[in-house]
Design an enzyme around this catalytic site. Structure first.
Site, PDB file in Angstrom:
ATOM      1  N   ASP A 162     -55.967   2.505  -0.170  1.00 36.24           N
ATOM      2  CA  ASP A 162     -54.664   2.447   0.492  1.00 36.24           C
ATOM      3  C   ASP A 162     -54.491   3.731   1.300  1.00 36.24           C
ATOM      4  OD1 ASP A 162     -51.916   1.391   0.941  1.00 36.24           O
ATOM      5  OD2 ASP A 162     -51.343   3.196  -0.175  1.00 36.24           O
ATOM      6  N   GLU A 191     -56.968  -2.302   4.041  1.00 40.57           N
ATOM      7  CA  GLU A 191     -55.911  -3.127   4.607  1.00 40.57           C
ATOM      8  C   GLU A 191     -56.006  -3.114   6.123  1.00 40.57           C
ATOM      9  OE1 GLU A 191     -51.090  -3.741   3.939  1.00 40.57           O
ATOM     10  OE2 GLU A 191     -52.046  -1.836   3.487  1.00 40.57           O
ATOM     11  N   CYS A 238     -47.012  -6.338  -8.483  1.00 41.12           N
ATOM     12  CA  CYS A 238     -47.621  -5.712  -9.659  1.00 41.12           C
ATOM     13  C   CYS A 238     -49.047  -6.247  -9.797  1.00 41.12           C
ATOM     14  CB  CYS A 238     -46.806  -6.033 -10.906  1.00 41.12           C
ATOM     15  SG  CYS A 238     -47.601  -5.537 -12.462  1.00 41.12           S
ATOM     16  N   CYS A 282     -49.500  -8.295 -13.488  1.00 40.41           N
ATOM     17  CA  CYS A 282     -48.968  -9.637 -13.733  1.00 40.41           C
ATOM     18  C   CYS A 282     -48.716 -10.427 -12.456  1.00 40.41           C
ATOM     19  CB  CYS A 282     -47.674  -9.554 -14.550  1.00 40.41           C
ATOM     20  SG  CYS A 282     -46.300  -8.767 -13.668  1.00 40.41           S
ATOM     21  N   CYS A 309     -42.642  -2.308 -13.642  1.00 45.27           N
ATOM     22  CA  CYS A 309     -42.553  -3.759 -13.502  1.00 45.27           C
ATOM     23  C   CYS A 309     -41.641  -4.317 -14.601  1.00 45.27           C
ATOM     24  CB  CYS A 309     -43.943  -4.376 -13.592  1.00 45.27           C
ATOM     25  SG  CYS A 309     -43.948  -6.189 -13.478  1.00 45.27           S
ATOM     26  N   CYS A 340     -43.845  -7.066 -16.975  1.00 50.22           N
ATOM     27  CA  CYS A 340     -44.835  -6.651 -17.968  1.00 50.22           C
ATOM     28  C   CYS A 340     -44.636  -5.226 -18.460  1.00 50.22           C
ATOM     29  CB  CYS A 340     -46.252  -6.802 -17.406  1.00 50.22           C
ATOM     30  SG  CYS A 340     -46.586  -5.761 -15.965  1.00 50.22           S
ATOM     31  N   ASP A 394     -48.942   4.038  -4.472  1.00 47.58           N
ATOM     32  CA  ASP A 394     -50.171   3.951  -3.676  1.00 47.58           C
ATOM     33  C   ASP A 394     -51.340   3.397  -4.487  1.00 47.58           C
ATOM     34  OD1 ASP A 394     -48.799   5.025  -1.512  1.00 47.58           O
ATOM     35  OD2 ASP A 394     -49.246   7.083  -2.109  1.00 47.58           O
TER      36      ASP A 394
END
Length: 369
Positions: free
Chosen positions: A183, A267, A320, A323, A340, A343, A350
């Site tokens: 990232d 990305e 996330c 999950c 999250c 979970c 990042d």
């Protein structure tokens, strides 16, 4: 795999060689502008331009009309004629804008010549070029492969360089069992899914005050005067220093990633759109993400690595990676850590994005074919 690789060296021509180099700059610029004007006139009259063969057949007539064209490297003039045809071919393929006339006032001047009958050679710290003979150069890197062409360039700071294009055999690196997602960011340059982080060096910011000082001095001096030219050269040297530092950092980082990982997921960044943000444009330009992706792409092809690309609309920061639940509130860039609610996993923004990039990235279309 046979590839074309460029080796760039700084050259130190003597004063008479510098004069001849500048003469070749001018002759190649004249030939380019002449055939560009001829091409435009032909297209306006007949709807068709000129091919390289048309330009090459007119070149002897042009040399007979202008005797000073005979004093420079003839192969460089032929290469210039080919550049006109190639530039229009790229234009019609929508790869670049229409070619424009070259100016002698442009801070960067160059010409290209081809290797034939041993006219380009290296002996220790000496380099031989057509019409120029032997000259001293900084042999900072061992040359490999068969020399195909040489491009002589003078940059804005007044230094001379040569780029030798060679045909080199590249062998794949030994395979490793490692797959990471990366990232890119501004706070930290790169965060990997394996926990590695690379700080953003911000080279432009390091020299910003010095650059602004010399730009103010240049603005206060009479344009075209000797003091204005001195200040302009100072500005060019600062820009060159920034570019060299940035390029060195990018090469070291991309080479390290290629050597240590078999599959790399990144990305797809729409830099042209992101740079429109007035608050972040300077930092995004300083990061040079596009050059980073370009280096990673060709090094992966050279050394047998796999480069995968994640869709730009994939919510990599909001999802996330444990999950799969999406948290829209993470769109706020100020949120650097979050938990999250499904979970209970505590996420670094990042690093979580890097994990999602590794999971969502796919092979680009060209790689699939």
């Amino acid at each position: 795999m046979l590839i074309h690789q460029a080796y760039k060296y700084r050259i130190y021509p003597k004063p008479e060689q510098q004069q001849l180099i500048r003469r070749m700059f001018g002759c190649c610029r004249f030939v380019f502008n002449y055939f560009l004007e001829t091409w435009n006139q032909s297209y306006a009259k007949t709807g068709k331009g000129l091919s390289y063969h048309d330009c090459a057949t007119q070149l002897p007539l042009l040399k007979a009309q202008y005797d000073w064209l005979k004093e420079v490297d003839s192969i460089a003039l032929q290469s210039t004629a080919r550049h006109v045809a190639d530039s229009f071919e790229r234009f019609f393929n929508k790869q670049n804008q229409a070619p424009r006339f070259k100016s002698r006032k442009h801070p960067i001047q160059s010409y290209t010549t081809k290797f034939t009958n041993g006219n380009i050679a290296i002996e220790g710290s000496r380099l031989k070029l057509p019409k120029l003979g032997w000259m001293r150069f900084a042999n900072s890197r061992k040359l490999e492969g068969r020399i195909m062409s040489a491009t002589v360039r003078q940059n804005a700071s007044g230094k001379f360089f040569v780029s030798l294009i060679c045909e080199v055999e590249k062998n794949p690196l030994p395979q490793v069992d490692a797959h990471i997602g990366i990232d890119l960011g501004l706070k930290e340059y790169a965060v990997c899914s394996n926990g590695e982080r690379y700080a953003n060096p911000r080279f432009y910011r390091q020299h910003e005050k010095t650059l602004a000082f010399w730009q103010r001095r240049m603005a206060r001096r009479t344009p075209g005067g000797s003091n204005w030219k001195k200040a302009k050269q100072h500005v060019a040297r600062i820009h060159e220093r920034i570019a060299n530092k940035r390029n060195n950092f990018l090469h070291q980082l991309t080479t390290k990633l290629i050597r240590e990982n078999q599959t790399i997921s990144i990305e797809h960044l729409r830099v042209a759109s992101m740079i429109q943000n007035p608050k972040l444009s300077k930092s995004i330009a300083d990061a040079s993400w596009g050059e980073w992706v370009r280096q990673l792409t060709y090094k992966a092809r050279w050394y047998g690595r796999i480069l995968r690309i994640a869709d730009p609309f994939e919510p990599t920061s909001q999802r996330c990676h444990v999950c799969g639940m999406i948290h829209p509130e993470v769109k706020n860039l100020a949120v650097r850590q979050w938990t999250c609610i499904a979970c209970g996993t505590l996420h670094d923004r990042d690093e979580n994005a890097a994990h999602n990039i590794a999971q969502a990235a796919v092979l680009p279309p060209l790689t699939k074919r």
